[in-house]
Design an enzyme around this catalytic site. Structure first.
Site, PDB file in Angstrom:
ATOM      1  N   ASP A  52       0.785  -1.091   0.022  1.00  0.00           N
ATOM      2  CA  ASP A  52       0.060   0.006   0.147  1.00  0.00           C
ATOM      3  C   ASP A  52       0.870   1.340   0.049  1.00  0.00           C
ATOM      4  OD1 ASP A  52      -2.698  -0.748  -0.214  1.00  0.00           O
ATOM      5  OD2 ASP A  52      -3.129  -0.762   1.882  1.00  0.00           O
TER       6      ASP A  52
ATOM      7  N   HIS B 141      -3.266   3.282  -6.950  1.00  0.00           N
ATOM      8  CA  HIS B 141      -2.230   3.108  -5.860  1.00  0.00           C
ATOM      9  C   HIS B 141      -1.583   1.701  -6.053  1.00  0.00           C
ATOM     10  CE1 HIS B 141      -5.418   0.317  -3.857  1.00  0.00           C
ATOM     11  NE2 HIS B 141      -4.428  -0.119  -3.300  1.00  0.00           N
TER      12      HIS B 141
ATOM     13  N   LYS C 284     -13.197 -27.846   8.354  1.00  0.00           N
ATOM     14  CA  LYS C 284     -13.344 -27.096   9.649  1.00  0.00           C
ATOM     15  C   LYS C 284     -13.458 -25.864  10.051  1.00  0.00           C
ATOM     16  CE  LYS C 284      -8.696 -27.683  11.602  1.00  0.00           C
ATOM     17  NZ  LYS C 284      -7.843 -28.519  12.304  1.00  0.00           N
TER      18      LYS C 284
ATOM     19  N   ARG D  77     -16.964  -8.443   6.243  1.00  0.00           N
ATOM     20  CA  ARG D  77     -16.763  -7.449   4.988  1.00  0.00           C
ATOM     21  C   ARG D  77     -18.061  -7.145   4.565  1.00  0.00           C
ATOM     22  NH1 ARG D  77     -16.710  -7.841  -0.655  1.00  0.00           N
ATOM     23  NH2 ARG D  77     -14.971  -6.305  -1.492  1.00  0.00           N
TER      24      ARG D  77
END
Length: 360
Positions: free
Chosen positions: A154, A179, A303, A315
Protein backbone atom coordinates in the site's frame (compact mmCIF):
# COMPACT_ATOMS: atom_id res chain seq x y z
CA UNK A 1 -5.99 -1.61 23.11
CA UNK A 2 -2.81 0.41 22.64
CA UNK A 3 -2.00 1.99 19.30
CA UNK A 4 0.90 0.65 17.33
CA UNK A 5 4.25 1.87 18.67
CA UNK A 6 7.85 1.33 17.82
CA UNK A 7 10.35 -0.42 20.07
CA UNK A 8 13.43 1.53 21.04
CA UNK A 9 17.06 0.46 21.02
CA UNK A 10 18.89 0.05 24.29
CA UNK A 11 21.29 2.65 22.94
CA UNK A 12 18.55 5.23 23.43
CA UNK A 13 17.48 4.00 26.86
CA UNK A 14 18.83 5.01 30.23
CA UNK A 15 21.57 2.86 31.79
CA UNK A 16 20.16 -0.38 33.10
CA UNK A 17 16.84 0.07 31.34
CA UNK A 18 15.23 -3.09 29.95
CA UNK A 19 14.75 -3.43 26.22
CA UNK A 20 12.07 -5.55 24.53
CA UNK A 21 14.56 -6.33 21.74
CA UNK A 22 16.87 -9.12 22.89
CA UNK A 23 19.07 -8.53 19.84
CA UNK A 24 19.72 -4.97 21.01
CA UNK A 25 20.60 -5.62 24.63
CA UNK A 26 24.35 -5.37 25.00
CA UNK A 27 25.07 -6.47 21.42
CA UNK A 28 23.71 -3.92 18.94
CA UNK A 29 25.96 -0.85 18.84
CA UNK A 30 25.17 0.26 15.29
CA UNK A 31 23.53 3.51 14.26
CA UNK A 32 19.95 4.37 15.07
CA UNK A 33 17.12 4.95 12.63
CA UNK A 34 13.42 5.72 12.31
CA UNK A 35 12.60 2.50 14.12
CA UNK A 36 14.91 3.40 17.02
CA UNK A 37 14.33 7.11 17.55
CA UNK A 38 11.23 8.46 19.21
CA UNK A 39 11.68 11.61 17.11
CA UNK A 40 13.01 11.40 13.51
CA UNK A 41 16.53 12.76 13.15
CA UNK A 42 15.52 15.55 10.76
CA UNK A 43 12.89 16.88 13.13
CA UNK A 44 15.32 16.71 16.06
CA UNK A 45 17.87 18.78 14.14
CA UNK A 46 15.30 21.40 13.14
CA UNK A 47 14.02 21.67 16.71
CA UNK A 48 17.53 21.91 18.21
CA UNK A 49 17.17 18.67 20.18
CA UNK A 50 20.28 16.51 20.68
CA UNK A 51 20.51 13.98 17.88
CA UNK A 52 22.30 10.65 18.32
CA UNK A 53 21.37 9.38 14.87
CA UNK A 54 24.11 8.52 12.42
CA UNK A 55 23.89 7.12 8.87
CA UNK A 56 21.56 4.13 8.71
CA UNK A 57 23.34 0.78 9.08
CA UNK A 58 23.59 -1.43 5.98
CA UNK A 59 22.10 -4.40 7.86
CA UNK A 60 19.36 -3.83 10.41
CA UNK A 61 18.60 -6.25 13.27
CA UNK A 62 15.18 -7.76 13.95
CA UNK A 63 12.87 -5.42 15.84
CA UNK A 64 9.78 -5.93 17.98
CA UNK A 65 6.83 -3.67 17.20
CA UNK A 66 3.70 -3.50 19.34
CA UNK A 67 0.51 -3.62 17.33
CA UNK A 68 -3.01 -2.76 18.47
CA UNK A 69 -4.42 -5.98 16.97
CA UNK A 70 -1.68 -8.62 17.32
CA UNK A 71 0.41 -7.37 20.22
CA UNK A 72 4.18 -7.92 19.92
CA UNK A 73 5.20 -8.38 16.27
CA UNK A 74 8.71 -9.52 15.32
CA UNK A 75 9.93 -7.63 12.24
CA UNK A 76 12.94 -8.97 10.25
CA UNK A 77 15.84 -6.65 9.46
CA UNK A 78 14.95 -6.41 5.76
CA UNK A 79 11.54 -5.03 6.65
CA UNK A 80 13.04 -2.66 9.20
CA UNK A 81 15.35 -1.30 6.49
CA UNK A 82 12.38 -0.79 4.15
CA UNK A 83 10.49 0.94 6.96
CA UNK A 84 13.38 3.36 7.42
CA UNK A 85 12.87 4.82 3.94
CA UNK A 86 10.95 8.05 3.37
CA UNK A 87 8.68 6.26 0.90
CA UNK A 88 7.35 4.04 3.68
CA UNK A 89 7.45 6.52 6.57
CA UNK A 90 5.03 8.81 4.71
CA UNK A 91 2.32 6.19 5.34
CA UNK A 92 2.38 7.25 8.99
CA UNK A 93 0.54 10.41 7.89
CA UNK A 94 -2.07 8.71 5.69
CA UNK A 95 -5.21 7.50 7.43
CA UNK A 96 -6.44 4.06 6.48
CA UNK A 97 -10.11 4.99 6.12
CA UNK A 98 -9.95 8.49 4.66
CA UNK A 99 -13.14 10.40 5.48
CA UNK A 100 -14.48 7.74 7.88
CA UNK A 101 -12.80 9.55 10.79
CA UNK A 102 -15.43 12.29 10.38
CA UNK A 103 -17.99 9.66 11.47
CA UNK A 104 -15.92 7.39 13.72
CA UNK A 105 -13.48 9.51 15.79
CA UNK A 106 -11.36 6.44 16.60
CA UNK A 107 -10.81 5.60 12.91
CA UNK A 108 -7.45 7.37 12.85
CA UNK A 109 -5.28 4.31 12.23
CA UNK A 110 -2.83 4.65 9.36
CA UNK A 111 -1.66 2.82 6.26
CA UNK A 112 1.64 2.32 8.07
CA UNK A 113 0.22 0.14 10.83
CA UNK A 114 -1.98 -1.73 8.35
CA UNK A 115 1.11 -2.51 6.28
CA UNK A 116 3.01 -3.78 9.31
CA UNK A 117 0.06 -5.92 10.34
CA UNK A 118 -0.34 -7.35 6.84
CA UNK A 119 3.35 -8.23 6.77
CA UNK A 120 3.00 -10.01 10.11
CA UNK A 121 0.10 -12.13 8.82
CA UNK A 122 1.99 -12.93 5.60
CA UNK A 123 4.88 -14.23 7.68
CA UNK A 124 2.56 -16.47 9.69
CA UNK A 125 1.06 -17.99 6.53
CA UNK A 126 4.26 -18.68 4.62
CA UNK A 127 6.11 -20.03 7.66
CA UNK A 128 3.20 -22.36 8.43
CA UNK A 129 3.21 -23.69 4.87
CA UNK A 130 6.97 -24.25 5.03
CA UNK A 131 6.66 -26.27 8.24
CA UNK A 132 3.51 -28.19 7.24
CA UNK A 133 4.65 -29.03 3.70
CA UNK A 134 8.46 -29.24 3.39
CA UNK A 135 8.02 -30.54 -0.16
CA UNK A 136 7.07 -27.02 -1.25
CA UNK A 137 10.76 -26.05 -0.86
CA UNK A 138 9.99 -22.65 0.64
CA UNK A 139 13.27 -21.01 1.64
CA UNK A 140 14.15 -18.00 3.80
CA UNK A 141 14.30 -15.69 0.77
CA UNK A 142 10.73 -16.67 -0.15
CA UNK A 143 9.53 -15.86 3.35
CA UNK A 144 11.21 -12.44 3.39
CA UNK A 145 10.06 -11.53 -0.12
CA UNK A 146 6.42 -12.33 0.67
CA UNK A 147 6.63 -10.33 3.89
CA UNK A 148 8.27 -7.42 2.07
CA UNK A 149 5.50 -7.46 -0.53
CA UNK A 150 2.91 -7.36 2.25
CA UNK A 151 4.73 -4.47 3.92
CA UNK A 152 4.92 -2.38 0.74
CA UNK A 153 1.65 -3.33 -0.95
CA UNK A 154 0.00 0.00 0.00
CA UNK A 155 3.00 2.34 -0.18
CA UNK A 156 1.52 3.97 -3.32
CA UNK A 157 -1.48 5.43 -1.50
CA UNK A 158 -1.93 9.19 -1.46
CA UNK A 159 -3.65 11.52 1.06
CA UNK A 160 -7.04 10.26 2.27
CA UNK A 161 -6.20 6.84 0.75
CA UNK A 162 -8.67 5.78 -1.95
CA UNK A 163 -10.21 9.24 -2.18
CA UNK A 164 -6.97 10.58 -3.63
CA UNK A 165 -7.29 8.29 -6.64
CA UNK A 166 -10.66 9.88 -7.45
CA UNK A 167 -9.07 13.32 -7.30
CA UNK A 168 -6.13 12.37 -9.52
CA UNK A 169 -8.33 10.61 -12.06
CA UNK A 170 -10.58 13.66 -12.22
CA UNK A 171 -7.54 15.82 -12.91
CA UNK A 172 -5.69 13.52 -15.28
CA UNK A 173 -8.29 11.09 -16.65
CA UNK A 174 -9.34 7.54 -15.83
CA UNK A 175 -6.05 6.15 -17.13
CA UNK A 176 -4.11 7.77 -14.28
CA UNK A 177 -2.35 4.94 -12.37
CA UNK A 178 -3.98 3.76 -9.15
CA UNK A 179 -2.28 3.06 -5.86
CA UNK A 180 -1.34 -0.49 -6.93
CA UNK A 181 0.71 0.78 -9.88
CA UNK A 182 2.25 3.48 -7.71
CA UNK A 183 3.20 0.84 -5.15
CA UNK A 184 5.02 -1.17 -7.81
CA UNK A 185 7.00 1.92 -8.80
CA UNK A 186 7.90 2.72 -5.20
CA UNK A 187 9.03 -0.86 -4.56
CA UNK A 188 11.63 -0.35 -7.28
CA UNK A 189 12.70 2.93 -5.65
CA UNK A 190 12.95 1.41 -2.16
CA UNK A 191 14.87 -1.59 -3.50
CA UNK A 192 17.64 0.75 -4.66
CA UNK A 193 17.99 2.21 -1.16
CA UNK A 194 18.42 -1.01 0.84
CA UNK A 195 20.91 -3.88 0.38
CA UNK A 196 18.35 -6.53 -0.58
CA UNK A 197 21.04 -8.92 -1.85
CA UNK A 198 22.72 -8.96 1.57
CA UNK A 199 19.49 -9.69 3.43
CA UNK A 200 18.47 -12.49 1.05
CA UNK A 201 21.92 -14.03 0.72
CA UNK A 202 22.22 -13.30 -2.99
CA UNK A 203 25.64 -13.17 -4.61
CA UNK A 204 24.74 -10.89 -7.50
CA UNK A 205 22.64 -7.83 -8.25
CA UNK A 206 20.89 -9.75 -11.03
CA UNK A 207 19.63 -12.35 -8.57
CA UNK A 208 18.41 -9.64 -6.22
CA UNK A 209 16.59 -7.94 -9.09
CA UNK A 210 14.63 -11.15 -9.64
CA UNK A 211 13.57 -10.99 -6.01
CA UNK A 212 12.36 -7.42 -6.55
CA UNK A 213 10.32 -8.57 -9.54
CA UNK A 214 8.88 -11.37 -7.41
CA UNK A 215 7.91 -8.89 -4.68
CA UNK A 216 6.14 -6.75 -7.29
CA UNK A 217 4.32 -9.81 -8.64
CA UNK A 218 3.12 -10.66 -5.12
CA UNK A 219 1.61 -7.17 -4.85
CA UNK A 220 0.13 -7.07 -8.34
CA UNK A 221 -1.17 -10.65 -8.40
CA UNK A 222 -0.53 -13.26 -11.07
CA UNK A 223 -3.54 -14.68 -12.97
CA UNK A 224 -3.51 -18.40 -13.78
CA UNK A 225 -3.83 -17.62 -17.48
CA UNK A 226 -0.59 -15.63 -17.43
CA UNK A 227 2.44 -17.74 -18.42
CA UNK A 228 4.96 -18.17 -15.64
CA UNK A 229 8.18 -16.23 -16.20
CA UNK A 230 10.80 -18.12 -14.22
CA UNK A 231 13.69 -16.17 -15.76
CA UNK A 232 12.25 -12.88 -14.46
CA UNK A 233 10.88 -14.04 -11.10
CA UNK A 234 13.76 -16.34 -10.18
CA UNK A 235 11.49 -19.15 -8.98
CA UNK A 236 9.92 -22.26 -10.51
CA UNK A 237 6.21 -22.33 -11.29
CA UNK A 238 5.70 -24.72 -8.38
CA UNK A 239 5.93 -21.63 -6.15
CA UNK A 240 3.14 -19.73 -7.92
CA UNK A 241 0.94 -20.20 -4.84
CA UNK A 242 3.12 -17.72 -2.94
CA UNK A 243 1.63 -14.95 -5.07
CA UNK A 244 -1.82 -15.63 -3.58
CA UNK A 245 -0.82 -14.75 -0.02
CA UNK A 246 -0.86 -10.95 -0.31
CA UNK A 247 -3.33 -10.56 -3.19
CA UNK A 248 -5.68 -13.46 -3.94
CA UNK A 249 -8.14 -12.79 -6.77
CA UNK A 250 -9.13 -16.47 -6.86
CA UNK A 251 -10.77 -16.84 -3.44
CA UNK A 252 -10.67 -13.28 -2.14
CA UNK A 253 -9.02 -14.47 1.09
CA UNK A 254 -5.60 -12.88 1.53
CA UNK A 255 -3.66 -11.29 4.36
CA UNK A 256 -4.38 -7.77 3.10
CA UNK A 257 -8.12 -8.29 3.46
CA UNK A 258 -7.83 -10.12 6.77
CA UNK A 259 -5.79 -7.35 8.37
CA UNK A 260 -7.86 -4.42 7.20
CA UNK A 261 -11.13 -6.10 8.20
CA UNK A 262 -9.87 -6.78 11.72
CA UNK A 263 -8.09 -3.45 12.08
CA UNK A 264 -10.90 -1.35 10.64
CA UNK A 265 -13.59 -3.10 12.67
CA UNK A 266 -11.60 -2.76 15.90
CA UNK A 267 -10.99 0.94 15.21
CA UNK A 268 -14.59 1.78 14.28
CA UNK A 269 -17.04 -0.70 15.80
CA UNK A 270 -15.07 -2.09 18.73
CA UNK A 271 -13.27 -5.35 19.49
CA UNK A 272 -16.46 -7.45 19.35
CA UNK A 273 -16.68 -6.83 15.60
CA UNK A 274 -13.60 -8.98 14.95
CA UNK A 275 -15.17 -12.44 15.02
CA UNK A 276 -12.53 -14.75 13.53
CA UNK A 277 -9.08 -15.94 14.55
CA UNK A 278 -6.49 -15.68 11.74
CA UNK A 279 -4.13 -18.14 13.46
CA UNK A 280 -6.80 -20.85 13.44
CA UNK A 281 -7.45 -20.09 9.78
CA UNK A 282 -3.76 -20.30 8.83
CA UNK A 283 -3.27 -23.55 10.76
CA UNK A 284 -5.93 -25.13 8.53
CA UNK A 285 -4.50 -24.05 5.17
CA UNK A 286 -2.57 -26.21 2.72
CA UNK A 287 -1.33 -25.98 -0.85
CA UNK A 288 -3.25 -28.35 -3.14
CA UNK A 289 -3.42 -29.01 -6.88
CA UNK A 290 -6.95 -29.25 -8.35
CA UNK A 291 -5.55 -31.10 -11.37
CA UNK A 292 -2.35 -32.78 -12.57
CA UNK A 293 -1.32 -29.74 -14.62
CA UNK A 294 -2.96 -27.05 -12.50
CA UNK A 295 -0.79 -24.76 -10.39
CA UNK A 296 -0.82 -25.14 -6.63
CA UNK A 297 -3.48 -23.19 -4.76
CA UNK A 298 -3.92 -22.31 -1.10
CA UNK A 299 -6.97 -24.16 0.24
CA UNK A 300 -8.56 -24.48 3.68
CA UNK A 301 -9.86 -27.44 5.63
CA UNK A 302 -13.61 -27.83 5.91
CA UNK A 303 -13.50 -27.32 9.68
CA UNK A 304 -12.84 -23.57 9.20
CA UNK A 305 -15.75 -23.08 6.80
CA UNK A 306 -17.63 -21.14 9.48
CA UNK A 307 -14.61 -18.89 10.06
CA UNK A 308 -14.41 -18.14 6.33
CA UNK A 309 -18.12 -17.36 6.33
CA UNK A 310 -17.53 -14.89 9.17
CA UNK A 311 -14.87 -13.12 7.10
CA UNK A 312 -17.24 -12.41 4.23
CA UNK A 313 -20.04 -11.52 6.65
CA UNK A 314 -17.76 -9.01 8.38
CA UNK A 315 -16.75 -7.57 5.02
CA UNK A 316 -20.41 -7.05 4.12
CA UNK A 317 -21.12 -5.42 7.48
CA UNK A 318 -18.11 -3.11 7.19
CA UNK A 319 -19.24 -1.92 3.77
CA UNK A 320 -22.74 -1.22 5.07
CA UNK A 321 -21.77 0.44 8.35
CA UNK A 322 -18.35 2.01 7.67
CA UNK A 323 -16.90 2.01 4.15
CA UNK A 324 -20.09 3.29 2.48
CA UNK A 325 -21.45 5.29 5.41
CA UNK A 326 -23.44 8.21 4.09
CA UNK A 327 -21.74 10.91 6.18
CA UNK A 328 -18.26 9.55 5.49
CA UNK A 329 -18.98 9.52 1.76
CA UNK A 330 -20.28 13.09 1.90
CA UNK A 331 -17.18 14.20 3.86
CA UNK A 332 -14.87 12.71 1.22
CA UNK A 333 -16.90 14.36 -1.55
CA UNK A 334 -16.50 17.74 0.18
CA UNK A 335 -12.75 17.28 0.56
CA UNK A 336 -12.57 16.23 -3.09
CA UNK A 337 -14.44 19.38 -4.15
CA UNK A 338 -12.00 21.51 -2.12
CA UNK A 339 -8.99 19.92 -3.81
CA UNK A 340 -10.55 20.26 -7.27
CA UNK A 341 -11.37 23.92 -6.58
CA UNK A 342 -7.77 24.47 -5.47
CA UNK A 343 -6.63 23.33 -8.92
CA UNK A 344 -8.31 26.42 -10.41
CA UNK A 345 -6.67 28.72 -7.86
CA UNK A 346 -3.09 29.93 -7.55
CA UNK A 347 -2.30 27.39 -4.82
CA UNK A 348 0.22 24.76 -5.89
CA UNK A 349 1.74 21.77 -4.11
CA UNK A 350 5.18 20.75 -5.35
CA UNK A 351 6.76 17.33 -5.05
CA UNK A 352 10.18 16.08 -6.07
CA UNK A 353 10.14 13.42 -8.79
CA UNK A 354 12.54 10.48 -9.15
CA UNK A 355 14.76 12.50 -11.49
CA UNK A 356 15.15 15.24 -8.88
CA UNK A 357 12.87 17.81 -10.52
CA UNK A 358 10.00 19.51 -8.71
CA UNK A 359 6.54 19.15 -10.20
CA UNK A 360 3.16 20.52 -9.18
Amino acid sequence: MPKITQSFSSAAASPGAASDDDDDAGSWTGPMSQTDNRTPAGKRRRSGLPCAARPVAPIRPTKTIHDRVYGAVSTPGLLVAAMDTAEFQRLDRIQQLGGSSFVFPSATHTRKEHSIGTSHLAGLVVRHLREAQPSLNIDDADVLCVQLAALLHDCGHGPYSHMWETVCQTWHGRDFPGHEDMSLRLVAVIAKKIPIAAYLGRTSAAAAQKDVAFVQACIEGYPDAKPWDEARLGRPESKRFLLDIVSNSRSGIDVDKLDYLMRDSVSTLGTAASSFDPRRLFAACRVVRPGPRAPGQIAFEEKVALDINRIFKLRSEMHQMVYQHRVGTVAEAMVTDILLAAEDSEMRVFAQSEDGEYQS
